[in-house]
Design a protein around this motif. Structure first.
Motif, PDB file in Angstrom:
ATOM      1  N   ILE A 216       0.844  -1.199   0.000  1.00  0.00           N
ATOM      2  CA  ILE A 216       0.000   0.000   0.000  1.00  0.00           C
ATOM      3  C   ILE A 216       0.879   1.248   0.000  1.00  0.00           C
ATOM      4  O   ILE A 216       0.553   2.269  -0.578  1.00  0.00           O
ATOM      5  CB  ILE A 216      -0.944  -0.034   1.235  1.00  0.00           C
ATOM      6  N   LYS A 217       2.025   1.102   0.631  1.00  0.00           N
ATOM      7  CA  LYS A 217       2.952   2.230   0.719  1.00  0.00           C
ATOM      8  C   LYS A 217       3.484   2.604  -0.657  1.00  0.00           C
ATOM      9  O   LYS A 217       3.619   3.789  -0.989  1.00  0.00           O
ATOM     10  CB  LYS A 217       4.110   1.869   1.663  1.00  0.00           C
ATOM     11  N   SER A 218       3.756   1.626  -1.456  1.00  0.00           N
ATOM     12  CA  SER A 218       4.319   1.943  -2.771  1.00  0.00           C
ATOM     13  C   SER A 218       3.270   2.555  -3.698  1.00  0.00           C
ATOM     14  O   SER A 218       3.575   3.373  -4.559  1.00  0.00           O
ATOM     15  CB  SER A 218       4.930   0.700  -3.404  1.00  0.00           C
ATOM     16  N   ASN A 222       5.156   5.655  -4.866  1.00  0.00           N
ATOM     17  CA  ASN A 222       5.829   5.403  -6.132  1.00  0.00           C
ATOM     18  C   ASN A 222       5.027   6.001  -7.289  1.00  0.00           C
ATOM     19  O   ASN A 222       3.867   5.641  -7.516  1.00  0.00           O
ATOM     20  CB  ASN A 222       5.979   3.884  -6.315  1.00  0.00           C
ATOM     21  N   ASN A 223       5.626   6.910  -8.017  1.00  0.00           N
ATOM     22  CA  ASN A 223       4.920   7.590  -9.105  1.00  0.00           C
ATOM     23  C   ASN A 223       4.434   6.650 -10.203  1.00  0.00           C
ATOM     24  O   ASN A 223       3.469   6.957 -10.896  1.00  0.00           O
ATOM     25  CB  ASN A 223       5.813   8.665  -9.719  1.00  0.00           C
ATOM     26  N   LYS A 227      -1.748   5.801 -11.303  1.00  0.00           N
ATOM     27  CA  LYS A 227      -3.104   5.434 -11.755  1.00  0.00           C
ATOM     28  C   LYS A 227      -3.814   4.563 -10.728  1.00  0.00           C
ATOM     29  O   LYS A 227      -5.024   4.669 -10.531  1.00  0.00           O
ATOM     30  CB  LYS A 227      -3.026   4.700 -13.095  1.00  0.00           C
ATOM     31  N   LYS A 228      -3.025   3.711 -10.082  1.00  0.00           N
ATOM     32  CA  LYS A 228      -3.611   2.858  -9.040  1.00  0.00           C
ATOM     33  C   LYS A 228      -4.056   3.714  -7.856  1.00  0.00           C
ATOM     34  O   LYS A 228      -5.107   3.494  -7.272  1.00  0.00           O
ATOM     35  CB  LYS A 228      -2.591   1.818  -8.590  1.00  0.00           C
ATOM     36  N   LEU A 229      -3.204   4.698  -7.539  1.00  0.00           N
ATOM     37  CA  LEU A 229      -3.547   5.601  -6.442  1.00  0.00           C
ATOM     38  C   LEU A 229      -4.844   6.346  -6.753  1.00  0.00           C
ATOM     39  O   LEU A 229      -5.730   6.481  -5.914  1.00  0.00           O
ATOM     40  CB  LEU A 229      -2.402   6.594  -6.204  1.00  0.00           C
TER      41      LEU A 229
END
Length: 542
Positions: A216-218, A222-223, A227-229
RNA sequence: GCGCCUGUAGCUCAGUUGGAUAGAGCAUUAGCUUCCGAAGCUAAAGGUCAGAAGUUCAAAUCUUCUCAGGCGCUCCA
């Protein structure tokens, strides 16, 4: 009748005193003083005393002497110069059949000048469930919209969703940190509460279903996973919005549109608005930030390049001002410092500020008996609007939130709101409606008999008839001026008169006075109509 | 300090465009059931309309000032 009296007075004034401007100065007012048994009065003799150089009493006598006698009312003078008009009771009684014949008691408030109006209200940040602090604005905005619709306007109800910016990032962090505690590091005052846990469960399930094998941290840091974020962010915001929509739905509040702040950015509307503002020369650059130069400089774009709430809000209001004839915002009183800024900004953008109407609603305090109910939003310990609804019901919520002027701080006692006795005004009014229903059900054939205006004679019947006759004026004051508390107060007063009448006058008896039954039917119709305008049910039994 | 809202009976509040003797409810006290729902009704008592000045024939209402309470005056939303 009022107009008729006015014409008569004007006619007399022209005859005796040769007043050409009589139309402008004659006022016929409703008598509100309980100690005076008149229905209307005029203060014209006091007004004329100076210019005519006569005593008001004398002028009044002179006028009265010249008024043509009329079977419908009596005219008399009272010190220091009032001219009183007492209407014949049986003439007044005719309001009863008029009300019963009417197919729409609210026609007097209909407008000829139909406008396209947007009412924006609630608009709570989608960072948690609605709590009692949102209740008053929600109920008030809903009734204002309804009142405008009753007037015949085209009303668009909108919820502005602040789904952009810091508070949403904080929300995402709050949810994610339930999955990985280390994420919370460096952040203070994250959102807490069961709903955060529920949403984090939802996110975990979503990630599992997608088969993403990353932490979850990545996703957050992580840029590559932006899209997932974004997908997670949507799920989080939407699940909160669903909850809010559901809560409002239970209160009978349905919005035509949920306008999202991020849409403004996606459509470049914010930049376009700022560009137009720049052209006016009202903006300045200061300390690396772009500011609107009001009385004080107000930041539009921060030195770090982020937009302020003010920037997107101007774009939003600019859009509303272009699309509607009238723009109404319902805001909490804590926003009043913000009103001027928005108005100045919109003026600079070339808008007619008279189109904008910002209603500031004072806060409501909840009490349980003498104990104040905390509304703290910290750590999720607030009372949810859903909880309030469950506890006191939709009718009480509507009534209690509407019973005071929006400018008045409101003390709302939950113990009273749940009580089923006369202390609770909602029950008291509804009980009047139900009691009448019971009587009417025992004389189902009453319409076969005629209403006779001579058969309502006693004082209480007279008071009830007067109160019924007031209804049309009350509607104008309440619905046109957007003051729901005038309606709640009226209905309470009418119910009070009715309950007193009910206790002293037996309706169902050996020789039924059917005019009394008609009177009750008219009262019931008015109570029902009044309750419906403020979104409260009129039960036939309870 | 500046701005918005508020101040009316012990408590919560009405009070319309400036009109006549200030209006309810709660609480208090005293009453009212062979009878339409007592889930109710009647009555008593309770007032320096925050204070002062002004405008007006007339002020709870309009104006100014003072006092008290709530809220707001972030490169927050």
């Amino acid at each position: 009748m009022k107009d008729h009296i006015k014409k008569e007075i004007i006619k007399v004034l022209k005859e005796i005193y040769n007043l050409s401007d009589a139309e402008d100065i004659v006022e016929i007012q409703k008598t509100s003083n309980k100690h005076v048994s008149s229905d209307y009065f005029t203060n014209i003799s006091m007004k004329l005393a100076k210019t005519l150089g006569e005593k008001p009493n004398q002028i009044a006598e002179t006028i009265v002497a010249s008024i043509d006698s009329d079977k419908n009312y009596k005219v008399w003078v009272a010190k220091p110069g009032y001219i009183n008009f007492t209407l014949n009771q049986s003439v007044k009684n005719n309001i009863v059949p008029e009300i019963l014949k009417s197919t729409n008691l609210l026609t007097s408030v209909e407008t000829k000048n139909v406008k396209n109006i947007i009412v924006e209200f609630v608009s709570a940040n989608p960072t948690g469930p609605l709590h009692v602090g949102h209740g008053r604005g929600a109920i008030y905005g809903n009734i204002i919209s309804k009142y405008l619709e009753i007037q015949g306007h085209k009303v668009h109800k909108e919820y502005y969703v602040n789904d952009f910016g810091n508070q949403i990032n904080k929300l995402v962090i709050s949810v994610f940190s339930k999955i990985d505690k280390s994420i919370a590091q460096g952040y203070s005052e994250l959102y807490e509460g069961n709903y955060i846990n529920d949403i984090s469960d939802k996110i975990q399930e979503f990630i599992k279903n997608k088969g993403w094998s990353i932490t979850i941290k990545s996703i957050l840091e992580n840029n590559e996973h932006s899209k997932k974020l974004e997908a997670c962010r949507k799920i989080i915001v939407n699940s909160i919005l669903e909850n809010i929509r559901d809560s409002l739905g239970k209160l009978g509040i349905v919005f035509d549109d949920w306008f999202s702040e991020s849409m403004l950015f996606e459509g470049n509307l914010v930049d376009k608005t700022i560009a137009r503002l720049k052209e006016t020369g009202k903006t300045i650059k200061k300390d690396g930030a772009l500011m609107f130069n009001d009385d004080e400089p107000r930041v539009l774009i921060k030195s770090n390049g982020e937009y302020t709430y003010f920037a997107s809000d101007l774009a939003y209001h600019d859009k509303k001002m272009r699309e509607f004839d009238r723009v109404i915002n319902i805001w909490g009183a804590d926003h009043h410092g913000y009103v001027n800024r928005v108005c100045k900004g919109l003026e600079s953008l070339g808008h007619d500020i008279d189109k904008l109407d910002i209603h500031l609603i004072q806060f409501a305090n909840l009490y349980r008996g003498k104990e104040k109910v905390s509304m703290s939003t910290r750590k999720g310990e607030f009372v949810k609007l859903d909880t309030l609804l469950q506890e006191i019901g939709i009718d009480a919520i509507n009534y209690f939130y509407l019973m005071r002027s929006k400018d008045q701080h409101l003390d709302f006692d939950l113990e009273v709101a749940v009580s089923s006795n006369k202390n609770n005004p909602v029950y008291y009014i509804q009980y009047a409606h139900a009691r009448i229903e019971k009587i009417l059900s025992q004389v189902p054939n009453y319409e076969e008999f005629e209403f006779d205006h001579k058969n309502l004679k006693n004082k209480q019947e007279g008071d009830l008839v007067d109160q019924l006759a007031n209804f049309s004026d009350i509607c104008k004051k309440s619905i046109i001026n957007l003051k729901p508390q005038i309606m709640t107060n009226y209905l309470y007063d009418l119910s009070q008169l009715f309950h007193g009448y009910y206790a002293s006058e037996r309706i169902i008896k050996d020789e039924i006075n059917y005019s009394q039954v008609y009177l009750l039917a008219a009262i019931q119709k008015v109570v029902k109509c009044g309750l419906e305008t403020i979104n409260i049910q009129a039960p036939k039994e309870m």
